[in-house]
Design a protein around this motif. Structure first.
Motif, PDB file in Angstrom:
ATOM      1  N   GLU A  34       0.825  -1.203   0.000  1.00  0.00           N
ATOM      2  CA  GLU A  34       0.000   0.000   0.000  1.00  0.00           C
ATOM      3  C   GLU A  34       0.868   1.266   0.000  1.00  0.00           C
ATOM      4  O   GLU A  34       0.523   2.260  -0.649  1.00  0.00           O
ATOM      5  CB  GLU A  34      -0.925   0.009   1.219  1.00  0.00           C
ATOM      6  N   MET A  35       1.988   1.218   0.720  1.00  0.00           N
ATOM      7  CA  MET A  35       2.859   2.388   0.771  1.00  0.00           C
ATOM      8  C   MET A  35       3.467   2.681  -0.602  1.00  0.00           C
ATOM      9  O   MET A  35       3.539   3.838  -1.033  1.00  0.00           O
ATOM     10  CB  MET A  35       3.968   2.156   1.803  1.00  0.00           C
TER      11      MET A  35
ATOM     12  N   THR B 176       1.128   6.775  -6.883  1.00  0.00           N
ATOM     13  CA  THR B 176      -0.029   7.560  -7.317  1.00  0.00           C
ATOM     14  C   THR B 176      -0.099   8.909  -6.619  1.00  0.00           C
ATOM     15  O   THR B 176      -0.964   9.731  -6.950  1.00  0.00           O
ATOM     16  CB  THR B 176      -1.332   6.795  -7.031  1.00  0.00           C
ATOM     17  N   ALA B 177       0.793   9.155  -5.646  1.00  0.00           N
ATOM     18  CA  ALA B 177       0.806  10.412  -4.872  1.00  0.00           C
ATOM     19  C   ALA B 177      -0.541  10.666  -4.217  1.00  0.00           C
ATOM     20  O   ALA B 177      -1.024  11.794  -4.160  1.00  0.00           O
ATOM     21  CB  ALA B 177       1.206  11.590  -5.760  1.00  0.00           C
ATOM     22  N   SER B 178      -1.161   9.600  -3.700  1.00  0.00           N
ATOM     23  CA  SER B 178      -2.482   9.743  -3.098  1.00  0.00           C
ATOM     24  C   SER B 178      -2.648   8.732  -1.970  1.00  0.00           C
ATOM     25  O   SER B 178      -2.415   7.530  -2.169  1.00  0.00           O
ATOM     26  CB  SER B 178      -3.573   9.527  -4.151  1.00  0.00           C
ATOM     27  N   THR B 179      -3.044   9.214  -0.793  1.00  0.00           N
ATOM     28  CA  THR B 179      -3.358   8.291   0.302  1.00  0.00           C
ATOM     29  C   THR B 179      -4.769   7.729   0.154  1.00  0.00           C
ATOM     30  O   THR B 179      -5.070   6.662   0.701  1.00  0.00           O
ATOM     31  CB  THR B 179      -3.246   9.008   1.657  1.00  0.00           C
ATOM     32  N   GLU B 180      -5.627   8.428  -0.571  1.00  0.00           N
ATOM     33  CA  GLU B 180      -6.978   7.917  -0.782  1.00  0.00           C
ATOM     34  C   GLU B 180      -6.974   6.616  -1.563  1.00  0.00           C
ATOM     35  O   GLU B 180      -7.838   5.761  -1.370  1.00  0.00           O
ATOM     36  CB  GLU B 180      -7.825   8.956  -1.522  1.00  0.00           C
ATOM     37  N   SER B 181      -5.997   6.450  -2.447  1.00  0.00           N
ATOM     38  CA  SER B 181      -5.956   5.249  -3.280  1.00  0.00           C
ATOM     39  C   SER B 181      -5.723   3.986  -2.465  1.00  0.00           C
ATOM     40  O   SER B 181      -5.990   2.884  -2.943  1.00  0.00           O
ATOM     41  CB  SER B 181      -4.864   5.388  -4.351  1.00  0.00           C
TER      42      SER B 181
ATOM     43  N   MET C  51      -6.681   3.834   1.033  1.00  0.00           N
ATOM     44  CA  MET C  51      -7.470   3.829   2.268  1.00  0.00           C
ATOM     45  C   MET C  51      -8.240   2.525   2.490  1.00  0.00           C
ATOM     46  O   MET C  51      -8.193   1.950   3.590  1.00  0.00           O
ATOM     47  CB  MET C  51      -8.445   5.009   2.315  1.00  0.00           C
ATOM     48  N   PRO C  52      -8.964   1.984   1.495  1.00  0.00           N
ATOM     49  CA  PRO C  52      -9.704   0.751   1.754  1.00  0.00           C
ATOM     50  C   PRO C  52      -8.803  -0.410   2.178  1.00  0.00           C
ATOM     51  O   PRO C  52      -9.126  -1.140   3.118  1.00  0.00           O
ATOM     52  CB  PRO C  52     -10.389   0.465   0.406  1.00  0.00           C
ATOM     53  N   ARG C  53      -7.672  -0.577   1.505  1.00  0.00           N
ATOM     54  CA  ARG C  53      -6.754  -1.671   1.859  1.00  0.00           C
ATOM     55  C   ARG C  53      -6.135  -1.450   3.233  1.00  0.00           C
ATOM     56  O   ARG C  53      -5.956  -2.398   3.998  1.00  0.00           O
ATOM     57  CB  ARG C  53      -5.659  -1.775   0.797  1.00  0.00           C
ATOM     58  N   VAL C  54      -5.786  -0.226   3.556  1.00  0.00           N
ATOM     59  CA  VAL C  54      -5.188   0.053   4.864  1.00  0.00           C
ATOM     60  C   VAL C  54      -6.208  -0.195   5.967  1.00  0.00           C
ATOM     61  O   VAL C  54      -5.867  -0.738   7.030  1.00  0.00           O
ATOM     62  CB  VAL C  54      -4.653   1.497   4.908  1.00  0.00           C
ATOM     63  N   MET C  55      -7.457   0.175   5.754  1.00  0.00           N
ATOM     64  CA  MET C  55      -8.502  -0.107   6.743  1.00  0.00           C
ATOM     65  C   MET C  55      -8.614  -1.603   6.992  1.00  0.00           C
ATOM     66  O   MET C  55      -8.708  -2.067   8.141  1.00  0.00           O
ATOM     67  CB  MET C  55      -9.845   0.449   6.265  1.00  0.00           C
ATOM     68  N   GLN C  56      -8.575  -2.367   5.919  1.00  0.00           N
ATOM     69  CA  GLN C  56      -8.673  -3.820   6.044  1.00  0.00           C
ATOM     70  C   GLN C  56      -7.484  -4.389   6.805  1.00  0.00           C
ATOM     71  O   GLN C  56      -7.643  -5.258   7.672  1.00  0.00           O
ATOM     72  CB  GLN C  56      -8.775  -4.436   4.645  1.00  0.00           C
ATOM     73  N   LYS C  57      -6.283  -3.879   6.534  1.00  0.00           N
ATOM     74  CA  LYS C  57      -5.094  -4.395   7.201  1.00  0.00           C
ATOM     75  C   LYS C  57      -5.038  -3.981   8.666  1.00  0.00           C
ATOM     76  O   LYS C  57      -4.539  -4.737   9.506  1.00  0.00           O
ATOM     77  CB  LYS C  57      -3.834  -3.934   6.460  1.00  0.00           C
ATOM     78  N   LEU C  58      -5.524  -2.792   8.982  1.00  0.00           N
ATOM     79  CA  LEU C  58      -5.572  -2.374  10.384  1.00  0.00           C
ATOM     80  C   LEU C  58      -6.540  -3.249  11.170  1.00  0.00           C
ATOM     81  O   LEU C  58      -6.273  -3.608  12.327  1.00  0.00           O
ATOM     82  CB  LEU C  58      -5.983  -0.903  10.480  1.00  0.00           C
TER      83      LEU C  58
ATOM     84  N   ARG D 100       4.817  13.888   1.621  1.00  0.00           N
ATOM     85  CA  ARG D 100       3.550  14.157   2.299  1.00  0.00           C
ATOM     86  C   ARG D 100       2.717  12.884   2.422  1.00  0.00           C
ATOM     87  O   ARG D 100       2.109  12.636   3.470  1.00  0.00           O
ATOM     88  CB  ARG D 100       2.771  15.228   1.521  1.00  0.00           C
ATOM     89  N   VAL D 101       2.688  12.081   1.356  1.00  0.00           N
ATOM     90  CA  VAL D 101       1.872  10.869   1.361  1.00  0.00           C
ATOM     91  C   VAL D 101       2.346   9.896   2.433  1.00  0.00           C
ATOM     92  O   VAL D 101       1.546   9.378   3.235  1.00  0.00           O
ATOM     93  CB  VAL D 101       1.906  10.209  -0.036  1.00  0.00           C
ATOM     94  N   VAL D 102       3.644   9.630   2.471  1.00  0.00           N
ATOM     95  CA  VAL D 102       4.183   8.679   3.446  1.00  0.00           C
ATOM     96  C   VAL D 102       3.931   9.159   4.871  1.00  0.00           C
ATOM     97  O   VAL D 102       3.475   8.398   5.739  1.00  0.00           O
ATOM     98  CB  VAL D 102       5.694   8.467   3.209  1.00  0.00           C
ATOM     99  N   THR D 103       4.218  10.425   5.135  1.00  0.00           N
ATOM    100  CA  THR D 103       4.075  10.955   6.492  1.00  0.00           C
ATOM    101  C   THR D 103       2.613  11.010   6.912  1.00  0.00           C
ATOM    102  O   THR D 103       2.275  10.647   8.057  1.00  0.00           O
ATOM    103  CB  THR D 103       4.706  12.353   6.584  1.00  0.00           C
ATOM    104  N   ASN D 104       1.738  11.454   6.017  1.00  0.00           N
ATOM    105  CA  ASN D 104       0.308  11.486   6.344  1.00  0.00           C
ATOM    106  C   ASN D 104      -0.219  10.099   6.663  1.00  0.00           C
ATOM    107  O   ASN D 104      -0.942   9.896   7.643  1.00  0.00           O
ATOM    108  CB  ASN D 104      -0.487  12.079   5.181  1.00  0.00           C
ATOM    109  N   LEU D 105       0.115   9.129   5.824  1.00  0.00           N
ATOM    110  CA  LEU D 105      -0.411   7.778   5.986  1.00  0.00           C
ATOM    111  C   LEU D 105       0.085   7.129   7.273  1.00  0.00           C
ATOM    112  O   LEU D 105      -0.705   6.572   8.050  1.00  0.00           O
ATOM    113  CB  LEU D 105      -0.026   6.920   4.776  1.00  0.00           C
ATOM    114  N   LEU D 106       1.387   7.209   7.518  1.00  0.00           N
ATOM    115  CA  LEU D 106       1.924   6.621   8.745  1.00  0.00           C
ATOM    116  C   LEU D 106       1.385   7.326   9.986  1.00  0.00           C
ATOM    117  O   LEU D 106       1.094   6.689  11.003  1.00  0.00           O
ATOM    118  CB  LEU D 106       3.453   6.671   8.723  1.00  0.00           C
TER     119      LEU D 106
END
Length: 508
Positions: free
Chosen positions: A271-272, A278-283, A285-292, A395-401
């Motif tokens: 996901e990272m 894609t320079a987007s955390t929205e792309s 979000m669904p997979r990260v929610m599932q993994k969390l 920004r993407v990496v820092t926002n997501l983490l």
């Protein structure tokens, strides 16, 4: 005879066929090569990345709605949900403010814009207007009012996450108020819709390598690699500051939960890499929610904290905005006093909360900050046009983490984190989703599948700790977490028969 070892080409082919990480990594490299060698061709590949992002955005709102509704209904305690929201907002404010302070300190120490001596009158500000579309950031009042939905369908149509969150909270609260005896089929229907959405996510993710290839080719084709030389000092400073902030996140995660951020980063490496491409955390979000969820965070915590963080916890953007403001001031020869820099922090604490989903939001926030100071020409933000896209990765990496750490931390404070499961998952052990584990004791809150509470009429049932199931008349039984689940006659029609390991646990 020892078993034959697969040849190298076969092993590589198998990895490329089965590993999303390998596919995305190869697409990333190919995109850079194509963008460098054939920039004219590369610029025509924009629809590849845009199309993938549009497909993902289509399912974000219904997914967030389903996860939050199920989380509230199964938690059975609206007060606990309110505590999660309050603690999340406190975490967001502390984290984003810390990011702003780190950015200002780094810019004061390194002075990335000193010596440039730029005349603001020579800058073309029309490009900034084109980037922002002539828009503006909402005021605090407008931000709060805009978060309130005017239409149930409109919130989903406009893909407004905050509005969808409010609707989901209302629906979840209504389910708790009415009780499962009055609306016995609503919660199972929402759960089944959630499973369908996750299946769609799986289908769309197969296109991720194509999207990354197109996005990277466009990036290199449009900007080339020369921009790195021009803005090298600023780029290095932003990435080093982000690395420092992520290190602090790792320390905070270890202190609060005992978990390792580096193991988590390895866990979400696919996901990272996709978010970077894609320079987007929205792309993602669904997979990260599932993994969390799989890593032990409860549904209600994941469903509330992660989507809210996309609007309130933009740590990477905060770092960039604070460094960018001082870079602009230094480039045009303006020396900001301590009081003015404190004003920068206060202004950005507000403007950074209204950035999500607004085109050119970084430039709007920088312009608003410059205007509030009165010392920096607003048109000077055009200096960052050439480097803004390069900063997206940071920004993407820092926002997501930052948002993922917030989910773990808030879940831990609320007792909504299964630490044993989290450690196993992050250590690489194969662990099924909580709602996929057959047999055994009742699962934690939010883990029960619709099939566990609603079975086809006449199917064989076993006596569990919750009492008999499958009665002809509606009755309530205590499911996982003490949540009453209604089983009504004929409620399983159309859903197919349940697996044997669930309907007849004694045979396993």
């Amino acid at each position: 005879m020892p078993p034959s070892v697969p040849s190298l080409p076969r092993r590589v082919a198998r990895i490329l066929r089965t590993s999303l990480f390998a596919q995305v990594a190869c697409a990333l490299v190919l995109g850079i090569v194509v963008g460098k060698l054939w920039p004219d061709v590369a610029t025509d590949l924009q629809p590849l990345g845009d199309g993938f992002t549009r497909l993902i955005k289509t399912i974000i709102s219904p997914l967030v709605f389903c996860v939050v509704v199920v989380g509230i209904a199964k938690a059975g305690d609206l007060k606990a949900f309110g505590r999660i929201g309050l603690k999340a907002l406190i975490w967001f404010e502390v984290a984003s403010t810390l990011a702003l302070v780190i950015g200002l300190l780094a810019a004061n120490i390194v002075q990335p814009g000193s010596g440039m001596n730029v005349d603001p009158a020579t800058l073309d500000t029309s490009a900034v207007d084109a980037k922002t579309g002539g828009g503006s950031l909402p005021s605090t009042t407008e931000f709060v009012v805009n978060a309130l939905p005017t239409s149930f369908i409109g919130a989903f149509a406009e893909n407004s996450l905050l509005q969808v969150l409010i609707l989901a909270c209302l629906v979840g609260a209504a389910l708790l108020h009415l009780g499962h005896t009055k609306v016995p089929k609503v919660l199972p229907a929402v759960e089944q819709a959630q499973e369908i959405i996750f299946a769609i996510v799986g289908f769309v993710m197969r296109l991720a390598p194509i999207a990354v290839f197109g996005a990277m080719a466009v990036l290199i084709g449009n900007y080339g690699l020369g921009v790195i030389e021009t803005y090298g000092k600023l780029i290095v400073l932003c990435y080093v500051a982000a690395a420092l902030f992520i290190t602090l996140l790792a320390v905070a995660l270890r202190l609060v939960t005992g978990l390792s951020l580096w193991k988590f980063l390895r866990y979400i490496r696919e996901e990272m890499l996709l978010a970077l491409g894609t320079a987007s955390t929205e792309s993602v979000m669904p997979r990260v929610m599932q993994k969390l969820r799989k890593a032990g965070a409860r549904d209600d915590a994941v469903g509330l904290v992660l989507p809210t963080g996309y609007s309130f916890n933009l740590d990477g953007a905060s770092l960039y905005l604070s460094i960018g403001t001082l870079f602009i001031a230094q480039a045009v020869g303006v020396d900001l006093s301590l009081g003015q820099q404190i004003t920068v922090i206060l202004v950005l604490m507000l403007t950074s909360k209204g950035m999500a989903g607004i085109p050119g939001s970084a430039f709007l926030a920088l312009s608003a900050t410059a205007s509030s100071l009165g010392a920096i020409p607003a048109g000077a933000v055009a200096l960052l046009l050439g480097v803004d896209r390069i900063m997206d990765s940071m920004r993407v990496v820092t926002n997501l983490l930052g948002n993922c750490v917030a989910v773990f931390a808030v879940s831990r404070w609320e007792g909504a984190l299964d630490l044993e499961r989290a450690r196993k998952v992050l250590d690489g052990e194969t662990v099924a989703m909580p709602d996929e584990e057959p047999g055994g004791p009742a699962k934690p809150v939010g883990s029960q599948r619709p099939e566990d509470s609603e079975r086809p009429e006449g199917s064989e049932q076993s006596e569990g700790p919750a009492g008999p199931a499958g009665s002809a008349s509606p009755e309530s039984s205590e499911a996982a977490g003490g949540i009453p689940v209604v089983v009504s006659a004929g409620s399983g029609s159309g859903s197919g028969s349940a697996p044997a390991k669930e309907t007849a646990p004694e045979s396993g």
